[in-house]
Design a protein around this motif. Structure first.
Motif, PDB file in Angstrom:
ATOM      1  N   GLY A   1       0.818  -1.214   0.000  1.00 48.90           N
ATOM      2  CA  GLY A   1       0.000   0.000   0.000  1.00 48.90           C
ATOM      3  C   GLY A   1       0.849   1.260   0.000  1.00 48.90           C
ATOM      4  O   GLY A   1       0.573   2.216  -0.737  1.00 48.90           O
ATOM      5  N   CYS A   2       1.898   1.262   0.815  1.00 52.77           N
ATOM      6  CA  CYS A   2       2.780   2.426   0.914  1.00 52.77           C
ATOM      7  C   CYS A   2       3.505   2.677  -0.400  1.00 52.77           C
ATOM      8  O   CYS A   2       3.633   3.825  -0.837  1.00 52.77           O
ATOM      9  CB  CYS A   2       3.774   2.227   2.060  1.00 52.77           C
ATOM     10  SG  CYS A   2       4.789   3.675   2.418  1.00 52.77           S
ATOM     11  N   ASN A   3       3.957   1.608  -1.040  1.00 51.18           N
ATOM     12  CA  ASN A   3       4.634   1.746  -2.337  1.00 51.18           C
ATOM     13  C   ASN A   3       3.700   2.309  -3.406  1.00 51.18           C
ATOM     14  O   ASN A   3       4.151   2.911  -4.385  1.00 51.18           O
ATOM     15  CB  ASN A   3       5.188   0.391  -2.793  1.00 51.18           C
ATOM     16  CG  ASN A   3       6.395  -0.043  -1.969  1.00 51.18           C
ATOM     17  OD1 ASN A   3       7.050   0.792  -1.338  1.00 51.18           O
ATOM     18  ND2 ASN A   3       6.670  -1.333  -1.944  1.00 51.18           N
ATOM     19  N   LYS A   4       2.401   2.103  -3.211  1.00 48.14           N
ATOM     20  CA  LYS A   4       1.403   2.640  -4.137  1.00 48.14           C
ATOM     21  C   LYS A   4       0.883   4.012  -3.671  1.00 48.14           C
ATOM     22  O   LYS A   4      -0.157   4.483  -4.113  1.00 48.14           O
ATOM     23  CB  LYS A   4       0.228   1.655  -4.279  1.00 48.14           C
ATOM     24  CG  LYS A   4       0.562   0.382  -5.035  1.00 48.14           C
ATOM     25  CD  LYS A   4       0.822   0.668  -6.503  1.00 48.14           C
ATOM     26  CE  LYS A   4       1.146  -0.605  -7.265  1.00 48.14           C
ATOM     27  NZ  LYS A   4       1.371  -0.339  -8.705  1.00 48.14           N
ATOM     28  N   LYS A   5       1.614   4.616  -2.724  1.00 44.51           N
ATOM     29  CA  LYS A   5       1.337   5.972  -2.221  1.00 44.51           C
ATOM     30  C   LYS A   5       0.011   6.077  -1.464  1.00 44.51           C
ATOM     31  O   LYS A   5      -0.756   7.021  -1.634  1.00 44.51           O
ATOM     32  CB  LYS A   5       1.386   6.984  -3.370  1.00 44.51           C
ATOM     33  CG  LYS A   5       2.764   7.061  -4.019  1.00 44.51           C
ATOM     34  CD  LYS A   5       2.834   8.143  -5.065  1.00 44.51           C
ATOM     35  CE  LYS A   5       4.246   8.227  -5.656  1.00 44.51           C
ATOM     36  NZ  LYS A   5       4.380   9.277  -6.670  1.00 44.51           N
ATOM     37  N   GLU A   6      -0.233   5.089  -0.612  1.00 44.68           N
ATOM     38  CA  GLU A   6      -1.402   5.126   0.270  1.00 44.68           C
ATOM     39  C   GLU A   6      -0.905   5.477   1.666  1.00 44.68           C
ATOM     40  O   GLU A   6      -0.220   4.699   2.323  1.00 44.68           O
ATOM     41  CB  GLU A   6      -2.121   3.768   0.246  1.00 44.68           C
ATOM     42  CG  GLU A   6      -3.529   3.799   0.790  1.00 44.68           C
ATOM     43  CD  GLU A   6      -3.586   3.573   2.283  1.00 44.68           C
ATOM     44  OE1 GLU A   6      -4.147   4.449   2.978  1.00 44.68           O
ATOM     45  OE2 GLU A   6      -3.087   2.547   2.760  1.00 44.68           O
ATOM     46  N   GLY A   7      -1.238   6.686   2.114  1.00 43.82           N
ATOM     47  CA  GLY A   7      -0.642   7.256   3.322  1.00 43.82           C
ATOM     48  C   GLY A   7      -0.849   6.463   4.591  1.00 43.82           C
ATOM     49  O   GLY A   7       0.055   6.364   5.430  1.00 43.82           O
TER      50      GLY A   7
END
Length: 204
Positions: free
Chosen positions: A80-86
């Motif tokens: 999720g973080c790698n996909k820019k989900e804060g």
């Protein structure tokens, strides 16, 4: 028999995932994770998250974390973080304490205000007071109550009673119980001064 059962479960999850069943995709990712197939693990995590939204990805990670599958939860948060989900970056920060600041900062840049708050607290402990205050202001302006409360404490410590009161009042409006207690006490004190000394029109 156990092997056949496992293969059957993977096949069933695969069919469900093909039909856009989000839980089935997560199950498939989990099976691949247990087999140390990291490529397929990430692939099906991302597929599962995209069925609904990337924001829901973090919620699923928290569920697996609660179930005791911390390592798999970490993979979900990373995806999720790698996909820019804060929120996923924020949860990675909570999980990976040694790298917490990095992930909280990334979370903040992605406008997840809890990440901003935590980044500000760490910066403050490191003596980076200007960065800490600037980040708290950003979070408070985006209606994160804990940051407004913290700013109230900062301004009170610096002797800025009027600014402190404003931050405490806003934090109270945003459901911070501690801020409400302080705000009420300060309000009562001002009322008492007004009654005794005839002071009117205080700018608070």
């Amino acid at each position: 028999w156990a092997s056949n059962k496992k293969e059957g479960a993977i096949e069933l999850a695969g069919i469900g995932c093909e039909h856009e069943n989000r839980k089935a995709c997560f199950k498939l990712a989990f099976y691949y994770f247990k087999m140390n197939d990291i490529k397929n693990t990430y692939s099906f995590i991302i597929r599962a998250c995209k069925i609904r939204s990337l924001e829901s990805c973090s919620k699923q990670g928290l569920l697996y974390k609660k179930m005791g599958e911390v390592d798999f939860a970490k993979k979900i948060f990373e995806a999720g973080c790698n996909k820019k989900e804060g929120e996923s970056c924020y949860n990675l920060g909570l999980l990976l304490k040694k790298h917490a600041q990095v992930y909280f900062k990334k979370s903040c840049k992605l406008r997840f205000m809890a990440g901003c708050h935590m980044y500000a607290l760490i910066a403050g402990k490191q003596g980076k007071l200007a960065i800490s205050k600037k980040t708290l202001i950003k979070a408070c302006h985006n209606n994160f109550g804990a940051s407004c409360y913290r700013l109230g404490l900062v301004e009170e410590k610096n002797g800025n009673a009027i600014k402190a009161r404003r931050y405490f009042d806003k934090a109270c409006e945003l459901k911070s119980k501690k801020a409400c207690i302080i705000s009420k006490k300060k309000g009562d004190l001002i009322d008492e001064v007004s009654e005794n000394d005839g002071i009117k029109g205080l700018d608070i």
